[in-house]
Write a protein that holds these residues in place. Structure first.
Motif, PDB file in Angstrom:
ATOM      1  N   ILE A 232       0.957  -0.803   0.006  1.00 47.97           N
ATOM      2  CA  ILE A 232      -0.321  -0.451  -0.123  1.00 47.97           C
ATOM      3  C   ILE A 232       0.831   1.649  -0.379  1.00 47.97           C
ATOM      4  CG2 ILE A 232      -1.862   1.716   1.586  1.00 47.97           C
ATOM      5  CD1 ILE A 232      -3.159  -1.190   2.344  1.00 47.97           C
ATOM      6  N   TYR A 233       1.624   1.305   0.856  1.00 48.43           N
ATOM      7  CA  TYR A 233       2.531   2.643   1.366  1.00 48.43           C
ATOM      8  C   TYR A 233       3.759   2.218   0.451  1.00 48.43           C
ATOM      9  CZ  TYR A 233      -1.060   3.081   4.645  1.00 48.43           C
ATOM     10  OH  TYR A 233      -2.185   3.297   5.416  1.00 48.43           O
ATOM     11  N   ASN A 234       4.029   1.399  -0.176  1.00 49.51           N
ATOM     12  CA  ASN A 234       5.251   1.015  -1.096  1.00 49.51           C
ATOM     13  C   ASN A 234       6.760   1.389  -0.645  1.00 49.51           C
ATOM     14  OD1 ASN A 234       7.103   0.990  -3.859  1.00 49.51           O
ATOM     15  ND2 ASN A 234       7.070   2.946  -4.236  1.00 49.51           N
ATOM     16  N   ILE A 235       6.794   0.086   0.870  1.00 45.53           N
ATOM     17  CA  ILE A 235       8.124   0.638   1.386  1.00 45.53           C
ATOM     18  C   ILE A 235       8.596  -0.536   1.329  1.00 45.53           C
ATOM     19  CG2 ILE A 235       7.086   2.633   2.980  1.00 45.53           C
ATOM     20  CD1 ILE A 235       6.947   0.899   5.307  1.00 45.53           C
ATOM     21  N   LYS A 236       9.755  -1.255   2.009  1.00 47.30           N
ATOM     22  CA  LYS A 236      10.056  -2.664   1.683  1.00 47.30           C
ATOM     23  C   LYS A 236       9.510  -2.879   2.607  1.00 47.30           C
ATOM     24  CE  LYS A 236      15.025  -1.396   0.413  1.00 47.30           C
ATOM     25  NZ  LYS A 236      16.219  -1.369   0.828  1.00 47.30           N
ATOM     26  N   ARG A 237       9.335  -4.441   2.771  1.00 46.11           N
ATOM     27  CA  ARG A 237       8.435  -4.903   3.875  1.00 46.11           C
ATOM     28  C   ARG A 237       8.866  -5.268   5.207  1.00 46.11           C
ATOM     29  NH1 ARG A 237       6.407 -11.474   3.043  1.00 46.11           N
ATOM     30  NH2 ARG A 237       4.945 -11.896   4.931  1.00 46.11           N
ATOM     31  N   ASN A 238      10.813  -4.919   5.223  1.00 49.14           N
ATOM     32  CA  ASN A 238      11.296  -5.067   7.046  1.00 49.14           C
ATOM     33  C   ASN A 238      10.956  -4.227   7.280  1.00 49.14           C
ATOM     34  OD1 ASN A 238      12.874  -3.853   5.164  1.00 49.14           O
ATOM     35  ND2 ASN A 238      14.327  -3.725   6.154  1.00 49.14           N
ATOM     36  N   ILE A 239      10.398  -2.850   6.821  1.00 49.01           N
ATOM     37  CA  ILE A 239      10.434  -1.600   7.425  1.00 49.01           C
ATOM     38  C   ILE A 239       8.840  -1.732   8.154  1.00 49.01           C
ATOM     39  CG2 ILE A 239      10.084   0.919   6.699  1.00 49.01           C
ATOM     40  CD1 ILE A 239      12.236   0.801   5.039  1.00 49.01           C
ATOM     41  N   ALA A 240       7.810  -2.197   6.463  1.00 50.87           N
ATOM     42  CA  ALA A 240       6.664  -2.287   7.588  1.00 50.87           C
ATOM     43  C   ALA A 240       6.410  -3.394   8.610  1.00 50.87           C
ATOM     44  CB  ALA A 240       5.834  -2.873   6.486  1.00 50.87           C
ATOM     45  N   THR A 241       7.191  -3.949   8.800  1.00 49.90           N
ATOM     46  CA  THR A 241       6.872  -5.512   9.798  1.00 49.90           C
ATOM     47  C   THR A 241       7.175  -4.524  10.938  1.00 49.90           C
ATOM     48  OG1 THR A 241       7.464  -6.850   8.520  1.00 49.90           O
ATOM     49  CG2 THR A 241       7.595  -6.976  10.644  1.00 49.90           C
ATOM     50  N   SER A 242       8.815  -3.794  10.806  1.00 54.75           N
ATOM     51  CA  SER A 242       9.125  -3.235  12.027  1.00 54.75           C
ATOM     52  C   SER A 242       8.475  -1.793  12.667  1.00 54.75           C
ATOM     53  CB  SER A 242      10.233  -2.300  11.810  1.00 54.75           C
ATOM     54  OG  SER A 242      11.182  -1.201  12.596  1.00 54.75           O
ATOM     55  N   MET A 243       7.666  -1.035  11.254  1.00 56.26           N
ATOM     56  CA  MET A 243       6.694  -0.209  12.352  1.00 56.26           C
ATOM     57  C   MET A 243       5.399  -0.652  13.054  1.00 56.26           C
ATOM     58  SD  MET A 243       6.657   1.949   8.587  1.00 56.26           S
ATOM     59  CE  MET A 243       6.357   3.794   9.547  1.00 56.26           C
ATOM     60  N   ILE A 244       5.052  -1.903  12.279  1.00 56.21           N
ATOM     61  CA  ILE A 244       3.406  -2.527  12.600  1.00 56.21           C
ATOM     62  C   ILE A 244       4.586  -2.741  14.526  1.00 56.21           C
ATOM     63  CG2 ILE A 244       2.237  -3.722  12.664  1.00 56.21           C
ATOM     64  CD1 ILE A 244       2.101  -4.147   9.377  1.00 56.21           C
ATOM     65  N   SER A 245       4.836  -3.435  14.249  1.00 49.07           N
ATOM     66  CA  SER A 245       5.036  -3.798  15.755  1.00 49.07           C
ATOM     67  C   SER A 245       5.461  -2.310  16.523  1.00 49.07           C
ATOM     68  CB  SER A 245       6.590  -4.655  16.044  1.00 49.07           C
ATOM     69  OG  SER A 245       7.502  -4.036  15.302  1.00 49.07           O
ATOM     70  N   LYS A 246       6.167  -2.000  16.018  1.00 45.47           N
ATOM     71  CA  LYS A 246       5.871  -0.272  17.087  1.00 45.47           C
ATOM     72  C   LYS A 246       4.639   0.505  17.016  1.00 45.47           C
ATOM     73  CE  LYS A 246      10.666   0.169  15.835  1.00 45.47           C
ATOM     74  NZ  LYS A 246      11.532   1.367  15.152  1.00 45.47           N
ATOM     75  N   GLY A 247       3.494  -0.723  16.946  1.00 41.43           N
ATOM     76  CA  GLY A 247       2.553  -0.072  17.148  1.00 41.43           C
ATOM     77  C   GLY A 247       2.164   1.489  16.116  1.00 41.43           C
ATOM     78  N   LEU A 248       2.146   1.467  15.341  1.00 43.89           N
ATOM     79  CA  LEU A 248       2.735   2.784  14.264  1.00 43.89           C
ATOM     80  C   LEU A 248       1.096   2.914  13.261  1.00 43.89           C
ATOM     81  CD1 LEU A 248       6.072   4.301  13.460  1.00 43.89           C
ATOM     82  CD2 LEU A 248       4.636   4.903  15.601  1.00 43.89           C
ATOM     83  N   MET A 249       0.860   1.766  13.406  1.00 40.28           N
ATOM     84  CA  MET A 249       0.108   1.067  12.510  1.00 40.28           C
ATOM     85  C   MET A 249      -1.634   0.975  13.072  1.00 40.28           C
ATOM     86  SD  MET A 249      -1.076  -2.946  10.367  1.00 40.28           S
ATOM     87  CE  MET A 249      -2.528  -3.001   9.394  1.00 40.28           C
ATOM     88  N   LYS A 250      -2.782   1.241  12.420  1.00 44.92           N
ATOM     89  CA  LYS A 250      -3.989   1.426  13.579  1.00 44.92           C
ATOM     90  C   LYS A 250      -4.879   0.849  12.466  1.00 44.92           C
ATOM     91  CE  LYS A 250      -4.647   4.890  16.697  1.00 44.92           C
ATOM     92  NZ  LYS A 250      -4.815   5.904  16.649  1.00 44.92           N
ATOM     93  N   LEU A 251      -5.623   0.206  12.611  1.00 43.53           N
ATOM     94  CA  LEU A 251      -6.647  -1.147  11.976  1.00 43.53           C
ATOM     95  C   LEU A 251      -8.042  -0.722  11.997  1.00 43.53           C
ATOM     96  CD1 LEU A 251      -7.104  -2.934   9.560  1.00 43.53           C
ATOM     97  CD2 LEU A 251      -6.984  -4.745  11.325  1.00 43.53           C
ATOM     98  N   ASP A 252      -8.412   0.248  11.897  1.00 44.07           N
ATOM     99  CA  ASP A 252     -10.104   0.283  11.890  1.00 44.07           C
ATOM    100  C   ASP A 252      -9.863   1.461  12.976  1.00 44.07           C
ATOM    101  OD1 ASP A 252     -11.187  -0.760   9.276  1.00 44.07           O
ATOM    102  OD2 ASP A 252     -11.639  -2.632  11.500  1.00 44.07           O
ATOM    103  N   TYR A 253      -8.871   2.344  12.910  1.00 43.96           N
ATOM    104  CA  TYR A 253      -9.081   3.273  14.190  1.00 43.96           C
ATOM    105  C   TYR A 253      -8.212   3.119  15.338  1.00 43.96           C
ATOM    106  CZ  TYR A 253     -12.364   5.489  11.426  1.00 43.96           C
ATOM    107  OH  TYR A 253     -12.904   5.788   9.996  1.00 43.96           O
ATOM    108  N   ARG A 254      -7.751   1.120  15.356  1.00 45.13           N
ATOM    109  CA  ARG A 254      -6.958   1.075  16.847  1.00 45.13           C
ATOM    110  C   ARG A 254      -6.055   0.490  16.450  1.00 45.13           C
ATOM    111  NH1 ARG A 254     -10.260  -4.398  18.818  1.00 45.13           N
ATOM    112  NH2 ARG A 254      -8.268  -3.633  20.807  1.00 45.13           N
ATOM    113  N   VAL A 255      -5.320   0.709  17.599  1.00 51.50           N
ATOM    114  CA  VAL A 255      -3.582   0.086  16.909  1.00 51.50           C
ATOM    115  C   VAL A 255      -3.514  -1.230  17.147  1.00 51.50           C
ATOM    116  CG1 VAL A 255      -1.549   0.025  18.853  1.00 51.50           C
ATOM    117  CG2 VAL A 255      -2.489   2.253  18.733  1.00 51.50           C
ATOM    118  N   PHE A 256      -2.765  -1.638  15.833  1.00 49.01           N
ATOM    119  CA  PHE A 256      -2.008  -2.857  15.086  1.00 49.01           C
ATOM    120  C   PHE A 256      -1.280  -4.173  14.938  1.00 49.01           C
ATOM    121  CE2 PHE A 256      -2.536  -6.417  12.008  1.00 49.01           C
ATOM    122  CZ  PHE A 256      -3.348  -6.872  12.308  1.00 49.01           C
TER     123      PHE A 256
END
Length: 258
Positions: free
Chosen positions: A189-213
């Protein structure tokens, strides 16, 4: 109560109990009790809490047509319906600057000591920026908000009723992904490397339907609203087909204001 809160994390449980306390106070004192700005998830939760008590109502105010973030006002049915202008204000500044975006306005407000919970939606519309705030911070912002990204601006109050015509447009696109696994989907979706996406998600920087995921290895159920801090948000609607190599074709919508 335990079953109702079982899907919430510790921080969310505390917030739920704070909303519940406001409902109890309103019901006990026959008073108006207001919240800070709530996203749609917490608006639904507040309605659920209020529905437990006979004669308790909730009105939501967000200034804009289809506003996402709204102030909730809790009150007893026999009291007059609350008036939006008593709880929030709409402020604006003329903005013909290409380098001023949503994140710049929010960042400016945060740098001034304004808490995120006191700020509603931020909208760019016809060479101006509009944003809703709690009434308590209006005077301070009108006197102190004088520049943004090195541009001098003059902040002014706006009649919220005139902004009901502001509606968002959405651009539609289709991406290709091997699966709906969260880290893979975010990377595409954001055209970033998968390891960066994985790191950002694990750090709580992603929200899914308004909730931290935080689980990048989980599958995302569609439709869904995904946001990644610093990258914006996207409505992920549905799988519309498969490629010859059996990858998924996924329809997205990105929200824009003209």
């Amino acid at each position: 109560m335990v079953e109702e809160l079982s899907f919430l994390n510790k921080e969310e449980v505390s917030f739920y109990k704070m909303l519940e306390e406001k409902v109890l106070i309103s019901n006990r004192r026959n008073s108006y009790e207001e919240t800070d700005f709530l996203d749609p998830f917490w608006q639904k939760m507040l309605i659920s809490i209020a529905n437990k008590y006979d004669g308790v109502s909730v009105s939501f105010f967000g200034a804009f047509n289809n506003a996402e973030r709204c102030v909730g006002v809790i009150y007893n049915d026999y009291l007059p319906v609350p008036i939006e202008d008593e709880y929030m204000s709409v402020l604006a500044f003329d903005s013909k600057f290409d380098d001023v975006k949503h994140k710049d306005v929010l960042g400016k407000l945060m740098s001034m000591g304004i808490e995120r919970e006191t700020v509603g939606d931020i909208i760019f519309y016809k060479d101006a920026c509009f944003f809703s705030v709690k009434k308590s911070v209006e005077s301070f912002l009108l006197s102190q908000f004088q520049d943004i990204r090195r541009h001098s601006v003059s902040l002014y109050s706006v009649d919220g009723e005139g902004l009901k015509v502001v509606e968002s447009e959405k651009t539609t696109e289709v991406i290709i992904a091997a699966s709906l696994r969260a880290d893979l989907l975010v990377a595409k979706i954001y055209n970033i490397k998968r390891n960066i996406a994985t790191s950002m998600i694990s750090k709580g920087l992603m929200k899914l339907d308004y909730r931290v995921f935080t689980r990048g290895d989980r599958q995302v159920e569609l439709p869904a609203l995904i946001s990644l801090r610093g990258y914006g948000r996207v409505y992920v609607d549905e799988v519309v087909g498969r490629t010859g190599s059996d990858n998924l074709k996924i329809k997205l919508r990105r929200e824009v204001y003209s």
